[in-house]
Enzyme design. Sequence first.
Site, short mmCIF file in Angstrom:
data_model
loop_
_atom_site.label_atom_id
_atom_site.label_comp_id
_atom_site.label_asym_id
_atom_site.label_seq_id
_atom_site.Cartn_x
_atom_site.Cartn_y
_atom_site.Cartn_z
N GLU A 1 -9.84 -41.53 -42.26
CA GLU A 1 -9.05 -41.29 -41.05
C GLU A 1 -7.90 -40.33 -41.33
OE1 GLU A 1 -9.47 -45.16 -38.26
OE2 GLU A 1 -8.68 -45.55 -40.26
N GLU B 1 -15.73 -49.90 -41.36
CA GLU B 1 -15.05 -51.02 -40.73
C GLU B 1 -15.99 -52.02 -40.05
OE1 GLU B 1 -11.80 -48.05 -41.35
OE2 GLU B 1 -13.94 -47.99 -40.89
#
Length: 293
Positions: free
Chosen positions: A147, A167
């Site tokens: 990210e 995730e």
Amino acid sequence: MSEESSGKSGNGNTDESTNGNAAAAGNAEEPRVLFEKDGRVARVTINRPAVLNAMDLRTHEELARAWDAFEADDDLWVAVLSGAGERAFSVGQDLKELAGRVRDGTAGTATFGSRGKPGWPRLTERFELAKPVVASVRGYAMGGGFELALACDLVVAAEDATFALPEARLGLMAGAGGVFRLTRQLPWKTAMGHLLTGRPMDARRAFELGLVNEVVPAAELDACTDRWVSDILRCAPLSVRAIKEAATRSATVPLEEAFAMRYPWEERRMAGRDAVEGPLAFVEKRTPDWEGR
């Protein structure tokens, strides 16, 4: 990156290595983040190689101080973000720390963004940061590490780099912008394939998909990154910021609306000295002397 200043800089500036985070940490423990001024370049290094540069709460706090320093310093025109060591850019959230907070009941719940958490606003939410940031990626860029790379303006990767948002496999959410940025930077089904499965991609595949600007052997990563930085520094800094601002702010609006929007950095560029210096230098066949104003 080494803790020593590399000596590479643009526009004839004197190199200066600093480590303000050590003093800011208030103790003798090694800083989680290294911040170095290298001429016009801020070199920001996540410094937890023993845990693959996983980011605990203190790391986020130190990163925020680094970005604050970069943004506030008029002498710094571009930043390079990297991870210490040879194995990882960053594997994202420190899950051991998270598990400890879950056990003692202090973890709370988490979803999108970092407002109210240590280190806010994190790089992934510094939407008004107009100065360019270059990610120099070696090894794993996973979860929050990926990210961070997605939030950078350019990404240079070593051949051994691996990118993933795992995730979903952990019962978590790519809430630091991964779910939003990946679907904007990749074709929809390609992005969803990686988000819904956690499947990784290697550096070459990331380059083919347009997530990475250049892939080189690991031994050439620093030199390649510095070439990109040098190319940025050859450009007028206010032009670079105005271009970044206009590109990011207009990305999701209709073209007609994009032309009509107000761009503060473009207003500064138009009124600045560099807008005169550039054409004059071209006609006079000399290198421009950018002032950043």
